[in-house]
Design a protein around this motif. Structure first.
Motif, mmCIF file in Angstrom:
data_model
loop_
_atom_site.group_PDB
_atom_site.id
_atom_site.type_symbol
_atom_site.label_atom_id
_atom_site.label_comp_id
_atom_site.label_asym_id
_atom_site.label_seq_id
_atom_site.Cartn_x
_atom_site.Cartn_y
_atom_site.Cartn_z
ATOM 1 N N TRP A 94 0.832 -1.208 0.000
ATOM 2 C CA TRP A 94 0.000 0.000 0.000
ATOM 3 C C TRP A 94 0.868 1.261 0.000
ATOM 4 N N LEU A 95 1.919 1.250 0.811
ATOM 5 C CA LEU A 95 2.807 2.408 0.887
ATOM 6 C C LEU A 95 3.545 2.609 -0.431
ATOM 7 N N SER A 96 3.941 1.530 -1.082
ATOM 8 C CA SER A 96 4.596 1.626 -2.389
ATOM 9 C C SER A 96 3.654 2.231 -3.422
ATOM 10 N N LEU A 97 2.384 1.849 -3.357
ATOM 11 C CA LEU A 97 1.375 2.403 -4.251
ATOM 12 C C LEU A 97 1.230 3.901 -4.028
ATOM 13 N N CYS A 98 1.197 4.312 -2.774
ATOM 14 C CA CYS A 98 1.061 5.724 -2.427
ATOM 15 C C CYS A 98 2.232 6.539 -2.974
ATOM 16 N N TRP A 99 3.444 6.027 -2.807
ATOM 17 C CA TRP A 99 4.624 6.746 -3.300
ATOM 18 C C TRP A 99 4.702 6.741 -4.820
ATOM 19 N N ALA A 100 4.241 5.662 -5.444
ATOM 20 C CA ALA A 100 4.210 5.624 -6.907
ATOM 21 C C ALA A 100 3.277 6.703 -7.439
ATOM 22 N N ALA A 101 2.128 6.879 -6.789
ATOM 23 C CA ALA A 101 1.191 7.939 -7.182
ATOM 24 C C ALA A 101 1.829 9.305 -7.035
ATOM 25 N N PHE A 102 2.653 9.461 -6.006
ATOM 26 C CA PHE A 102 3.366 10.736 -5.805
ATOM 27 C C PHE A 102 4.378 10.992 -6.918
ATOM 28 N N PHE A 103 5.154 9.991 -7.271
ATOM 29 C CA PHE A 103 6.182 10.166 -8.304
ATOM 30 C C PHE A 103 5.572 10.468 -9.669
ATOM 31 N N PHE A 104 4.376 9.950 -9.934
ATOM 32 C CA PHE A 104 3.722 10.177 -11.222
ATOM 33 C C PHE A 104 2.618 11.230 -11.129
ATOM 34 N N ARG A 105 2.690 12.076 -10.096
ATOM 35 C CA ARG A 105 1.674 13.115 -9.890
ATOM 36 C C ARG A 105 1.566 14.012 -11.115
ATOM 37 N N GLU A 106 0.390 14.587 -11.286
ATOM 38 C CA GLU A 106 0.095 15.499 -12.385
ATOM 39 C C GLU A 106 0.135 14.811 -13.746
ATOM 40 N N THR A 107 0.041 13.501 -13.740
ATOM 41 C CA THR A 107 -0.088 12.743 -14.985
ATOM 42 C C THR A 107 -1.323 11.852 -14.877
ATOM 43 N N ARG A 112 -4.604 7.764 -11.826
ATOM 44 C CA ARG A 112 -5.124 6.395 -11.719
ATOM 45 C C ARG A 112 -4.593 5.708 -10.461
ATOM 46 N N LEU A 113 -3.301 5.875 -10.190
ATOM 47 C CA LEU A 113 -2.704 5.270 -8.999
ATOM 48 C C LEU A 113 -3.298 5.864 -7.724
ATOM 49 N N THR A 114 -3.563 7.161 -7.746
ATOM 50 C CA THR A 114 -4.179 7.808 -6.589
ATOM 51 C C THR A 114 -5.563 7.242 -6.326
ATOM 52 N N LYS A 115 -6.321 6.994 -7.384
ATOM 53 C CA LYS A 115 -7.656 6.421 -7.223
ATOM 54 C C LYS A 115 -7.581 5.011 -6.634
ATOM 55 N N SER A 119 -9.086 3.670 -3.131
ATOM 56 C CA SER A 119 -9.991 2.519 -3.050
ATOM 57 C C SER A 119 -9.645 1.604 -1.879
ATOM 58 N N VAL A 120 -8.365 1.567 -1.501
ATOM 59 C CA VAL A 120 -7.964 0.768 -0.346
ATOM 60 C C VAL A 120 -8.711 1.249 0.897
ATOM 61 N N ARG A 121 -8.865 2.550 1.010
ATOM 62 C CA ARG A 121 -9.543 3.135 2.173
ATOM 63 C C ARG A 121 -11.039 2.800 2.184
ATOM 64 N N PHE A 170 -9.694 13.781 -2.260
ATOM 65 C CA PHE A 170 -10.493 14.037 -3.460
ATOM 66 C C PHE A 170 -10.274 15.477 -3.937
ATOM 67 N N ILE A 171 -10.283 16.393 -2.972
ATOM 68 C CA ILE A 171 -10.104 17.808 -3.308
ATOM 69 C C ILE A 171 -8.733 18.043 -3.916
ATOM 70 N N MET A 172 -7.703 17.463 -3.311
ATOM 71 C CA MET A 172 -6.347 17.679 -3.814
ATOM 72 C C MET A 172 -6.161 17.059 -5.195
ATOM 73 N N ARG A 173 -6.788 15.885 -5.392
ATOM 74 C CA ARG A 173 -6.695 15.269 -6.720
ATOM 75 C C ARG A 173 -7.371 16.149 -7.770
ATOM 76 N N GLU A 174 -8.493 16.763 -7.391
ATOM 77 C CA GLU A 174 -9.185 17.637 -8.338
ATOM 78 C C GLU A 174 -8.362 18.882 -8.654
ATOM 79 N N TRP A 175 -7.553 19.349 -7.682
ATOM 80 C CA TRP A 175 -6.658 20.473 -7.956
ATOM 81 C C TRP A 175 -5.763 20.161 -9.151
#
Length: 224
Positions: A94-107, A112-115, A119-121, A170-175
């Protein structure tokens, strides 16, 4: 006892990053929605918010397994041994997924990784609430002896904090989506949407901080 001391130390650090990180993101958000600043400057503040937020997200993810691990040592939650090993492996993924979403942010990939991370939550939150409520009603799985009810109470509040945090995510992702659109052209509707979100997140953040401090208090004092 040495194992418990190390876990407690990591737990404190994770809590500090969670509380401090959320405050940093909240303050940075004011510049993100400030129309008086250039779009380039606002994007720099958005980047800063992401860099602060990843530490808060890391702290949030680590707090649950740390609490469950210490709970087993304290004797308030019964699942140890193999269950703890499986739990830590799942958390590492889960933590690896979170960091992967960070590294690919704004793409698109990052979104998709953030979503998936979110979903885990959706699974974790109801499980935590069911376990806490089941314990309150006397069905377990946590201990209900004298001086042990602070633990399911902490789990219950933590689950609600994840709900609030999910909304803020959700708000930050929409930003990210809005800024990609604003980079192409100015749009008053999108700007108004950003300002509406900061107003909404302000009240959620106040409740969030109160909840975080309450969880920390229960863990430190174990009052009931």
């Amino acid at each position: 006892m040495y194992e418990l001391s190390i876990l407690r130390w990591i737990h404190i650090v994770a809590m500090v990053y969670w509380l401090g990180g959320e405050w940093g993101v909240f303050q940075t958000a004011y510049n993100i929605v400030n129309r008086k600043l250039s779009m380039e400057e606002r994007r720099r503040h958005l980047e800063t918010a992401y860099r602060i937020d990843i530490l808060a997200r890391t702290g949030i993810i680590l707090l649950l397994p740390l609490g469950l691990h210490m709970g087993h040592i304290w004797g308030v939650q019964p699942y140890g041994g193999t269950a703890l090993v499986v739990m830590w492996i799942a958390v590492a993924i889960w933590l690896s997924l979170c960091w992967a979403a960070f590294f690919f942010r704004e793409t698109d990939k990052g979104i998709r990784l953030t979503k998936i991370d979110e979903s885990v939550r959706f699974v974790l939150i109801p499980v935590m609430m069911i376990c806490a409520i089941g314990t309150f009603l006397g069905y377990g799985p946590f201990a209900t002896g004298e001086g042990q009810m602070w633990y399911p109470t902490k789990i219950f509040i933590f689950a609600w904090l994840l709900v609030i945090g999910l909304k803020l995510r959700f708000i930050m992702r929409e930003w990210t989506v809005i800024f990609r659109q604003l980079a192409q052209k100015e749009d008053e509707v999108l700007e108004a949407r950003l300002e509406q979100q900061i107003r909404m997140s302000r009240y959620l953040a106040y409740l969030y901080w109160i909840g975080i401090l309450t969880v920390a208090f229960l863990g430190a004092t174990k009052p009931f």
